[in-house]
Design an enzyme around this catalytic site. Structure first.
Site, PDB file in Angstrom:
ATOM      1  N   GLY A  12       0.737  -1.322  -0.057  1.00 53.13           N
ATOM      2  CA  GLY A  12       0.002  -0.090  -0.041  1.00 53.13           C
ATOM      3  C   GLY A  12       0.950   1.286   0.044  1.00 53.13           C
ATOM      4  N   ILE A  88      -6.533  -9.629 -11.873  1.00 51.89           N
ATOM      5  CA  ILE A  88      -7.080  -9.085 -13.178  1.00 51.89           C
ATOM      6  C   ILE A  88      -8.646  -8.878 -12.973  1.00 51.89           C
ATOM      7  CG2 ILE A  88      -7.351  -9.730 -15.542  1.00 51.89           C
ATOM      8  CD1 ILE A  88      -4.689 -11.233 -15.444  1.00 51.89           C
ATOM      9  N   HIS A 105       1.753   1.056 -13.157  1.00 48.52           N
ATOM     10  CA  HIS A 105       2.318  -0.080 -13.566  1.00 48.52           C
ATOM     11  C   HIS A 105       3.890   0.271 -13.367  1.00 48.52           C
ATOM     12  CE1 HIS A 105       3.297  -3.861 -15.428  1.00 48.52           C
ATOM     13  NE2 HIS A 105       3.886  -3.201 -16.094  1.00 48.52           N
ATOM     14  N   GLU A 139      -7.498  -5.072 -22.086  1.00 49.39           N
ATOM     15  CA  GLU A 139      -6.071  -5.622 -22.239  1.00 49.39           C
ATOM     16  C   GLU A 139      -5.364  -5.083 -20.995  1.00 49.39           C
ATOM     17  OE1 GLU A 139      -2.963  -6.435 -25.760  1.00 49.39           O
ATOM     18  OE2 GLU A 139      -4.374  -4.904 -25.981  1.00 49.39           O
TER      19      GLU A 139
END
Ligand code: GRF
Length: 212
Positions: A12, A88, A105, A139
């Site tokens: 976190g 996901i 990311h 995606e």
């Protein structure tokens, strides 16, 4: 003021950076797919409502996603912020929050989508690595890019030194991206392209090496 729900799975630190930064966006709740996530405690200590919805209790992804969105929707957030969320999310979930769902990311996308990005960057011998904040699309790790930060890959780097250098930049660009979103300074167009309608905010690459 705009609001968000932050989704985490572990430590976190990005969530904490968002809570600490002066982002003009209220964090309505922090949710995790894992009750053991250390970040849940940080959220609680910061006085932010938090809850865990254990993905292991659901045999199908769609059922977990539906339960998660029911919990998110209790808070009616403007944005859903994935901060180290390691599940996901299926197409129905992504569609439900289209244009309001963002992720960070730890690579310069489109390079190194997926896991173990720092190991893969070292193995590939790239000289520049970094992190990306992007809108989430169906995606995984491919959505329209809002902001990136680049860091050098140094000769003595190992996975952990490189990860630490990238993480420091994650903690800068995620609050920055959320501030732009909160102020309407970044938009996802119908074409799927990110635009900065007010030129003042348009600094979508943060390259620390050039700043110091
Ligand atoms: C970060 O590197 C993030 O980019 C990746 O997972 C890590 C989560 O770290 N998706 P933290 O939980 O925010 O500390």
């Amino acid at each position: 003021m705009k609001s968000c729900v932050i989704l985490i799975s572990g430590r976190g630190s990005n969530m904490q950076a968002i809570l600490r930064a002066n982002v003009p966006m209220r964090t309505a709740a922090v949710l995790s797919n894992d009750a053991a996530a250390a970040g849940l405690r940080i959220a609680r200590d910061a006085g932010v409502p938090s809850a865990a919805i254990e993905h292991r209790e659901f045999s199908e992804r769609a059922a977990f996603d539906a339960r998660l969105s029911a919990e998110i929707d209790r808070y009616q957030p403007d944005f859903v912020v994935l901060a180290g969320f390691m599940r996901i999310l299926g197409p129905a979930f992504v569609q439900r929050y289209a244009g309001r769902l963002v992720n960070i990311h730890p690579s310069l996308l489109p390079a190194f989508p997926g896991l173990r990005t720092h190991r893969r960057a070292l193995d590939a011998g790239v000289r520049i690595h970094g992190c990306t904040v992007h809108f989430v699309t169906a995606e995984v790790d491919h959505g329209p890019i809002i902001v990136q930060a680049a860091v050098p890959v140094l000769p003595h780097d190992d996975e952990s030194s490189l990860a630490a250098r990238v993480l420091e930049q994650e903690h800068r660009i995620y609050p920055q991206a959320l501030a732009w979103l909160a102020r309407g300074e970044v938009e996802l167009g119908v074409s799927g392209r990110v635009s900065f309608p007010h030129a003042r905010a348009a600094a979508p690459l943060i390259a620390p090496a050039l700043e110091s």
